[in-house]
Design an enzyme around this catalytic site. Structure first.
Site, PDB file in Angstrom:
ATOM      1  N   ASP A 130       0.935  -1.236  -0.048  1.00 54.45           N
ATOM      2  CA  ASP A 130      -0.053   0.074   0.058  1.00 54.45           C
ATOM      3  C   ASP A 130       0.949   1.138   0.018  1.00 54.45           C
ATOM      4  O   ASP A 130       1.162   1.707  -1.034  1.00 54.45           O
ATOM      5  CB  ASP A 130      -0.941   0.047   1.153  1.00 54.45           C
ATOM      6  CG  ASP A 130      -2.073   0.945   1.326  1.00 54.45           C
ATOM      7  OD1 ASP A 130      -1.719   1.823   0.481  1.00 54.45           O
ATOM      8  OD2 ASP A 130      -2.952   0.845   2.239  1.00 54.45           O
ATOM      9  N   LYS A 162      -0.814  -1.537  -4.810  1.00 56.63           N
ATOM     10  CA  LYS A 162      -1.885  -0.135  -5.025  1.00 56.63           C
ATOM     11  C   LYS A 162      -0.887   0.964  -5.621  1.00 56.63           C
ATOM     12  O   LYS A 162      -0.115   1.459  -5.272  1.00 56.63           O
ATOM     13  CB  LYS A 162      -2.414   0.331  -3.718  1.00 56.63           C
ATOM     14  CG  LYS A 162      -3.179  -0.429  -3.291  1.00 56.63           C
ATOM     15  CD  LYS A 162      -4.158  -0.017  -2.000  1.00 56.63           C
ATOM     16  CE  LYS A 162      -4.847  -1.047  -0.972  1.00 56.63           C
ATOM     17  NZ  LYS A 162      -5.263  -0.536   0.096  1.00 56.63           N
ATOM     18  N   ASP A 213      -7.619  -8.966   5.530  1.00 55.57           N
ATOM     19  CA  ASP A 213      -8.599  -8.699   6.427  1.00 55.57           C
ATOM     20  C   ASP A 213      -9.046  -7.300   6.478  1.00 55.57           C
ATOM     21  O   ASP A 213      -8.338  -6.345   5.974  1.00 55.57           O
ATOM     22  CB  ASP A 213      -8.162  -9.213   7.571  1.00 55.57           C
ATOM     23  CG  ASP A 213      -6.971  -7.957   8.407  1.00 55.57           C
ATOM     24  OD1 ASP A 213      -6.217  -7.648   7.665  1.00 55.57           O
ATOM     25  OD2 ASP A 213      -7.428  -7.739   9.455  1.00 55.57           O
ATOM     26  N   ARG A 246     -10.698 -13.049   5.957  1.00 53.43           N
ATOM     27  CA  ARG A 246      -9.429 -13.756   5.336  1.00 53.43           C
ATOM     28  C   ARG A 246      -9.736 -14.919   4.631  1.00 53.43           C
ATOM     29  O   ARG A 246      -9.063 -15.457   3.816  1.00 53.43           O
ATOM     30  CB  ARG A 246      -8.368 -13.947   6.430  1.00 53.43           C
ATOM     31  CG  ARG A 246      -7.837 -12.801   7.034  1.00 53.43           C
ATOM     32  CD  ARG A 246      -6.619 -13.108   8.045  1.00 53.43           C
ATOM     33  NE  ARG A 246      -6.124 -12.271   9.076  1.00 53.43           N
ATOM     34  CZ  ARG A 246      -5.484 -11.248   8.807  1.00 53.43           C
ATOM     35  NH1 ARG A 246      -5.021 -10.924   7.634  1.00 53.43           N
ATOM     36  NH2 ARG A 246      -5.144 -10.245   9.734  1.00 53.43           N
TER      37      ARG A 246
HETATM   38  P1  IMP Z   1       2.055  -0.692   3.629  1.00 49.76           P
HETATM   39  O1  IMP Z   1       3.135  -0.457   4.780  1.00 49.76           O
HETATM   40  O2  IMP Z   1       1.137   0.855   3.539  1.00 49.76           O
HETATM   41  O3  IMP Z   1       2.452  -0.933   2.292  1.00 49.76           O
HETATM   42  O4  IMP Z   1       0.925  -1.540   4.367  1.00 49.76           O
HETATM   43  C1  IMP Z   1       0.983  -2.993   4.008  1.00 49.76           C
HETATM   44  C2  IMP Z   1       0.273  -3.835   4.819  1.00 49.76           C
HETATM   45  O5  IMP Z   1      -0.909  -3.252   5.082  1.00 49.76           O
HETATM   46  C3  IMP Z   1      -0.106  -5.099   4.103  1.00 49.76           C
HETATM   47  O6  IMP Z   1       0.841  -6.114   4.114  1.00 49.76           O
HETATM   48  C4  IMP Z   1      -1.545  -5.357   4.817  1.00 49.76           C
HETATM   49  O7  IMP Z   1      -1.321  -6.242   5.805  1.00 49.76           O
HETATM   50  C5  IMP Z   1      -2.170  -4.221   5.074  1.00 49.76           C
HETATM   51  N1  IMP Z   1      -2.975  -3.172   3.857  1.00 49.76           N
HETATM   52  C6  IMP Z   1      -2.940  -2.380   3.198  1.00 49.76           C
HETATM   53  N2  IMP Z   1      -3.725  -2.169   2.184  1.00 49.76           N
HETATM   54  C7  IMP Z   1      -4.871  -3.110   2.820  1.00 49.76           C
HETATM   55  C8  IMP Z   1      -5.949  -3.602   1.993  1.00 49.76           C
HETATM   56  O8  IMP Z   1      -6.599  -2.900   1.165  1.00 49.76           O
HETATM   57  N3  IMP Z   1      -6.709  -4.521   2.609  1.00 49.76           N
HETATM   58  C9  IMP Z   1      -6.320  -5.159   3.606  1.00 49.76           C
HETATM   59  N4  IMP Z   1      -5.084  -5.127   4.183  1.00 49.76           N
HETATM   60  C10 IMP Z   1      -4.276  -3.980   3.691  1.00 49.76           C
END
Ligand code: IMP
Ligand code: MG
Length: 167
Positions: A97, A125, A153, A159
């Site tokens: 994300d 994303k 989740d 999940r």
């Molecule tokens: P980041 O550090 O913002 O890249 O977030 C990554 C983590 O956030 C992922 O490993 C997911 O566990 C959670 N995450 C991010 N976006 C989503 C989503 O759309 N649905 C569910 N979990 C998400």
């Protein structure tokens, strides 16, 4: 909830990622590092298409809790048990994300001097990820939507769903 990626499309993609890994790691014994909890479904499907010898380990980072947005404050909740030094490592993530988690893990693992490090992520994303490195094995690039199912989740639910849905 609206279906976003069908179970059939996910399986096709997982299979094709596994074929690439089988080719790229021929004669090697990589360690797959699954990022808990989200990546456990993707990892368990992926490794059943892997035909070379491999090892599996897990690490766990602090999650979003019940929020939909990262706090940017990442903590290690479960450390690795394997010896990373000199090994071929493949980190397996469910979704990237903001990119903060994967950057954190990349630095952490690189500090342990692996022979090689690659990243497999089912989803990315595209609007938010601001990465200064590439994802070696990527399933799908998606819109900036919160998705659940196939390991992902919201507040620990959904999940178990076979497909990926927009919440
Ligand atoms: P980041 O550090 O913002 O890249 O977030 C990554 C983590 O956030 C992922 O490993 C997911 O566990 C959670 N995450 C991010 N976006 C989503 C989503 O759309 N649905 C569910 N979990 C998400
Ligand atoms: Mg995750």
């Amino acid at each position: 909830m609206k279906i976003y990626i069908s179970s059939e499309d996910i399986q096709k993609k997982v299979k094709s990622i596994a074929s690439r890994i089988n080719r790229d790691y021929k004669g090697k014994i990589p360690i797959f590092i699954g990022v808990l909890n989200g990546a456990f479904v993707f990892l368990s499907d992926l490794i059943r298409y892997i035909k070379i010898d491999c090892e599996i380990d897990f690490l766990k980072l602090s999650s979003y809790g019940d929020r939909k947005i990262s706090t940017g404050n990442i903590k290690m909740l479960k450390e690795l048990n394997c010896e990373v030094k000199g090994r071929d490592i493949i980190v397996v993530e469910d979704i990237i994300d903001s990119g903060l988690s994967i950057k954190f893990m990349k630095t952490l693992i690189e500090n342990q001097k692996p022979k090689s490090l690659k990243i497999a992520a089912l989803l990315l994303k595209k609007d938010i990820s601001n990465l200064d490195f590439k994802i070696d094995y990527l399933g799908f690039t998606i819109e900036n939507k919160f998705v659940v199912g196939y390991g992902l989740d919201y507040a620990q639910k959904y999940r178990n769903l076979k497909a990926i849905y927009v919440l």
